[in-house]
Design an enzyme around this catalytic site. Structure first.
Site, mmCIF file in Angstrom:
data_model
loop_
_atom_site.group_PDB
_atom_site.id
_atom_site.type_symbol
_atom_site.label_atom_id
_atom_site.label_comp_id
_atom_site.label_asym_id
_atom_site.label_seq_id
_atom_site.Cartn_x
_atom_site.Cartn_y
_atom_site.Cartn_z
ATOM 1 N N GLY A 1 -8.160 8.062 -6.402
ATOM 2 C CA GLY A 1 -6.996 7.429 -5.792
ATOM 3 C C GLY A 1 -7.239 5.960 -5.525
ATOM 4 N N ALA A 2 -6.226 5.149 -5.792
ATOM 5 C CA ALA A 2 -6.373 3.701 -5.628
ATOM 6 C C ALA A 2 -6.740 3.335 -4.197
ATOM 7 C CB ALA A 2 -5.080 3.001 -6.035
ATOM 8 N N ASP A 3 -6.165 4.028 -3.227
ATOM 9 C CA ASP A 3 -6.447 3.696 -1.829
ATOM 10 C C ASP A 3 -7.919 3.897 -1.492
ATOM 11 O OD1 ASP A 3 -6.082 6.438 -2.267
ATOM 12 O OD2 ASP A 3 -5.249 6.815 -0.279
ATOM 13 N N ARG A 4 -8.538 4.912 -2.078
ATOM 14 C CA ARG A 4 -9.941 5.205 -1.779
ATOM 15 C C ARG A 4 -10.859 4.151 -2.392
ATOM 16 N NH1 ARG A 4 -10.554 11.538 -3.002
ATOM 17 N NH2 ARG A 4 -12.377 11.337 -1.613
ATOM 18 N N ASP B 1 0.861 -1.184 0.000
ATOM 19 C CA ASP B 1 0.000 0.000 0.000
ATOM 20 C C ASP B 1 0.896 1.232 0.000
ATOM 21 O OD1 ASP B 1 -1.960 1.930 0.370
ATOM 22 O OD2 ASP B 1 -2.115 1.560 2.534
ATOM 23 N N VAL B 2 0.994 1.881 -1.155
ATOM 24 C CA VAL B 2 1.912 3.007 -1.334
ATOM 25 C C VAL B 2 1.161 4.318 -1.135
ATOM 26 C CG1 VAL B 2 3.588 4.103 -2.856
ATOM 27 C CG2 VAL B 2 3.189 1.632 -3.007
ATOM 28 N N ASN C 1 1.403 8.620 0.158
ATOM 29 C CA ASN C 1 2.295 9.754 -0.093
ATOM 30 C C ASN C 1 3.397 9.867 0.956
ATOM 31 O OD1 ASN C 1 1.142 11.243 -2.463
ATOM 32 N ND2 ASN C 1 -0.687 11.176 -1.172
ATOM 33 N N THR C 2 3.141 9.371 2.169
ATOM 34 C CA THR C 2 4.116 9.482 3.247
ATOM 35 C C THR C 2 4.843 8.174 3.500
ATOM 36 O OG1 THR C 2 2.757 11.198 4.298
ATOM 37 C CG2 THR C 2 4.433 10.132 5.663
ATOM 38 N N ASN C 3 4.112 7.064 3.534
ATOM 39 C CA ASN C 3 4.698 5.762 3.841
ATOM 40 C C ASN C 3 4.212 4.690 2.872
ATOM 41 O OD1 ASN C 3 6.152 6.359 6.385
ATOM 42 N ND2 ASN C 3 4.112 6.757 7.198
#
Length: 262
Positions: free
Chosen positions: A108-111, A6-7, A9-11
């Site tokens: 965004g992929a995470d969302r 899980d990429v 912006n911070t980690n």
């Protein structure tokens, strides 16, 4: 086992998963310049601490909001794990949910991954809040379709802006104020804690109330991200907190991708 990446912006979070259960996870600062070889050396030591080798990984899946990190993660999968990574949302399976927004490709992929996992566990109208570099509030309907949402500065980003713009303000930790009965700070640090912490909770509670009113039906509120557990102690707005929501969503997508096509 599945290696889920899980990429953010911070980690970047790397997690080894048995099915949808997280066996272990590791976190490294996001740096798009980091090479596949650097990832491999770091991961090899962490695998060894768990008594595992790279051979234990059957599949690699990646969700990234940092396009420049994509190439080196693809090389990592192919060179060191012998697996071409599955990139979330790509391939014939896509997301497997409706993306009902004006520009679906900009989501965004995470969302999207969070929406998939949240609907799997809670098949009803949802507001999914992710506390990351940015804080996002996403609306998912009872059919599992992503309907849109809100992007706000993350609490750390807000604090950084405040400290950097005001020369005399000290840097403080993100934590609940020690004084919980009064909002009148008696010194600078106390005033900052109150403004940052309670101000942020007020932001979330206010936005959720407005979203609930606009949705017009009861919507369950699901929180994820590293600070969700901290905020959960000081507001009753969350119906559920799941810090592994994104990883679970990646596991669901990996399951779909591994099924033979008909």
């Amino acid at each position: 086992m599945l290696l889920a990446c899980d990429v953010g912006n911070t980690n970047i979070v790397f997690a080894l998963m048995d099915g949808r259960e997280v066996r272990t996870r590791w976190r490294i600062a996001t740096d798009a310049r980091r090479t596949a070889d650097e990832y491999a050396v770091w991961l090899m030591q962490l695998f060894a601490l768990e008594g595992l080798s790279f051979d234990a990984v059957d599949m690699v899946i990646v969700s990234t909001v940092v396009p420049r990190a994509r190439h080196n993660l693809a090389v990592l999968g192919e060179k060191y794990f012998g697996k071409a990574p599955v990139f979330a949302g790509e391939g014939p399976e896509g997301w497997g949910i409706g993306i009902d927004v004006e520009e679906p490709k900009s989501l965004g992929a995470d969302r999207a991954v969070n929406a998939i996992a949240a609907h799997q566990d809670h098949p009803e109208d949802l507001i999914v809040i992710d506390f990351g570099t940015a804080t996002t509030l996403d609306v998912v309907d009872f059919n599992g379709a992503y309907k849109g949402g809100i992007i706000a500065p993350g609490i750390n980003l807000s604090l950084d802006a405040l400290v950097n713009a005001a020369a005399k303000l000290p840097r403080i930790a993100i934590e609940a104020p020690t004084e919980t009965t009064s909002l009148i700070g008696r010194n600078t640090e106390a005033q900052m804690h109150i403004g940052v912490f309670w101000g942020y909770i007020a932001l979330i509670e206010g936005l959720v109330a407005r979203l609930q009113a606009e949705i017009g039906r009861p919507a369950k509120v699901i929180a994820t991200g590293g600070l969700a557990l901290l905020f959960d102690k000081h507001t009753d707005i969350f119906d559920a907190v799941d810090v592994d929501l994104t990883l679970k969503g990646l596991a669901i997508l990996a399951e779909r991708a591994s099924k033979p096509s008909r």
